[in-house]
Each structure stands twice: as structure tokens, then as C-alpha cells.
Scaffold this active site. Structure first.
Site, PDB file in Angstrom:
ATOM      1  N   CYS A 119     -21.601 -43.428  20.627  1.00 17.51           N
ATOM      2  CA  CYS A 119     -21.898 -41.497  20.275  1.00 17.51           C
ATOM      3  C   CYS A 119     -23.487 -41.280  19.483  1.00 17.51           C
ATOM      4  CB  CYS A 119     -21.044 -41.317  18.369  1.00 17.51           C
ATOM      5  SG  CYS A 119     -20.319 -39.812  17.893  1.00 17.51           S
ATOM      6  N   CYS A 201     -23.915 -38.468  10.139  1.00 20.67           N
ATOM      7  CA  CYS A 201     -23.068 -37.402   9.899  1.00 20.67           C
ATOM      8  C   CYS A 201     -21.315 -37.363   9.388  1.00 20.67           C
ATOM      9  CB  CYS A 201     -22.539 -37.325  12.130  1.00 20.67           C
ATOM     10  SG  CYS A 201     -23.635 -37.546  12.612  1.00 20.67           S
ATOM     11  N   CYS A 227     -29.492 -45.182  13.504  1.00 21.62           N
ATOM     12  CA  CYS A 227     -28.178 -43.899  14.369  1.00 21.62           C
ATOM     13  C   CYS A 227     -28.558 -44.230  15.304  1.00 21.62           C
ATOM     14  CB  CYS A 227     -28.877 -42.698  13.470  1.00 21.62           C
ATOM     15  SG  CYS A 227     -30.467 -42.406  13.548  1.00 21.62           S
TER      16      CYS A 227
END
Length: 243
Positions: A119, A201, A227
Site C-alpha cells: 500500500c 494515513c 512508510c
């Protein structure tokens, strides 16, 4: 033409600016020929306003790359607009993954539930790599006190095979960040007051409990600590990605 040896350039720059304060490192980074064309990458997160303010003083027209993963908190998106306007930043570029790639790889927005790295790669790493095409260096807000892979940060570090990274706040302490915000009357991210010490997020960020590390709320319950924008395809070597 820039020296093609990233290690040599990073070492030369670290020696040159070893005893400089953060603002001077930033000021010289945007004009030093050993760095070339530079951009700031900012999440507009809990502590981002410090570096953004420094840029507004030193070079308000510097490109600022903001990655909108389309999974950010609404508060972050509003804060981004507020800070950019208040500080007079004139070249904020909002970066997103292509619609076709998101439709193909994460059509229902559930990828983060079973593969967080994939992701991040889709929504952050690959879009940033494309946005950085043409830049020789980029500025980050990473600091040693954040722990993990950041504990040995220098002002300048090589990012093979193409670029350097600049970390003007590498040696700052948590109290330095807070003092700078107070002295310059800078707006705080609204989620900080709700216990979010590090903000990414929405699905993968939670408040930090008393006594926890400032990044403990990121990907809670997993081994993930970064991340992904410092990696590509799970590897530390970053390079040009397909158009």
C-alpha cells in the site's frame, strides 16, 4: 556537472556543514552546487511546520512535494492548505498515485489491511519517485530522536543511485521542535491535541500513549516502522520507475 559519487558528495557536505545550525544547513542546501536541484518533501504532519517555516524564510519558492495518499485524515488536508497559505509557500505540489494504478492494485481501498508495504509503495513510494525525477536532492524532516533507522542520521546522506537526502533537523531534540514552534507562533496540526504524535494515513495511525515512542502510533501491532518513501520495492536502492 555534479560529482557522480554520492558518498563523496555527502561526505564533503557533512564536513562542510558539520558545525552549522539547522537553518544554515537548509539555507546553504538550496544553493550549494554539490546538491544541485532540490525539493522539500513534507507530510504536513505533527512537526512538519518547523521545516516548512524555515523554507518560507529561506526560499519560499522552493518546490514542496506533498503526497496525498487519498487515505489521509481530513484534518491533514485542511492543515496543509492552511499552513501553505499562512507561510506563503508558492510551489506546493500535491502528488498522488495514478488512478489507473490504484484501480488495478487497490480497487476497494483494502490493500493496507493485508499488505501495508504494498500500500505504501503504491500510494507513496512510486508517486514520490516520479515526482522527484529531475531533482538531485530532497529535504526531509527526519530526526535522530525518532528512533529506529533514524538514530544515526547525518545532515546529508546518499540515496543510491541518483540523489542525496538532506536532514537539517537530524540533531534536534524534541524540546527544540517545541521551542521553535512556540517562538515562531506556528499553527499545530489539530490531531496533536488528540494524542497523535506522528501522523500518517488514517487507517494506519493511532494516538500515542503516555511513555510511548513518538512513532508508536504508526502501524501499531506490526513490525513496520517506515512508510516506505526511503525504499522502493522493499529495497533500499531507489531508482527511476517506469512512466
Amino acid at each position: 556537472m555534479l560529482d557522480q559519487s554520492l558518498d563523496t558528495r555527502a561526505g564533503r557536505l557533512n564536513e562542510r556543514y558539520r558545525h552549522h545550525a539547522a537553518t544554515e544547513v537548509l539555507r546553504r542546501a538550496v544553493s550549494d552546487p554539490d546538491l544541485g536541484k532540490v525539493a522539500l518533501v513534507s507530510s504536513f504532519g505533527a512537526e512538519s511546520v518547523v521545516l516548512l517555516h524555515m523554507v518560507s524564510v529561506v526560499s519560499p519558492g522552493l518546490p514542496v512535494l506533498f503526497i496525498d495518499t487519498q487515505m489521509l485524515f481530513p484534518e491533514t488536508l485542511e492543515y496543509q492548505r492552511e499552513v501553505a497559505d499562512r507561510l506563503g509557500l508558492t510551489d506546493v505540489q500535491v502528488i498522488r498515485a495514478s488512478e489507473s494504478e490504484v484501480s488495478r492494485l487497490d480497487p476497494d481501498g483494502s490493500l493496507h489491511q493485508f499488505n501495508q508495504d504494498a500500500c505504501c509503495d503504491l500510494r507513496k513510494t512510486v508517486p514520490l519517485e516520479r515526482a522527484l525525477d529531475g531533482f538531485d536532492a530532497w529535504i526531509t524532516g527526519r530526526k535522530r530522536f525518532q528512533g529506529g533507522q533514524r538514530t544515526e542520521l547525518e545532515f546529508f546522506e546518499p540515496e543510491p543511485p541518483l540523489r542525496l537526502r538532506v536532514n537539517p533537523l537530524a540533531h534536534w531534540r524534541p524540546e527544540d521542535v517545541q521551542t521553535y514552534m512556540i517562538e515562531n507562533n506556528l499553527p499545530r496540526h489539530p490531531l496533536v491535541a488528540k494524542g497523535y504524535a506522528s501522523i500518517g494515513c488514517a487507517p494506519c495511525t493511532s494516538p500515542v500513549k503516555p511513555g510511548e515512542d513518538s512513532r508508536a502510533g504508526r502501524w501499531r501491532g506490526s513490525q513496520k516502522t517506515e512508510c516506505g518513501i526511503h525504499f522502493i520495492g522493499g529495497r533500499m536502492v531507489r531508482g527511476k520507475v517506469p512512466a
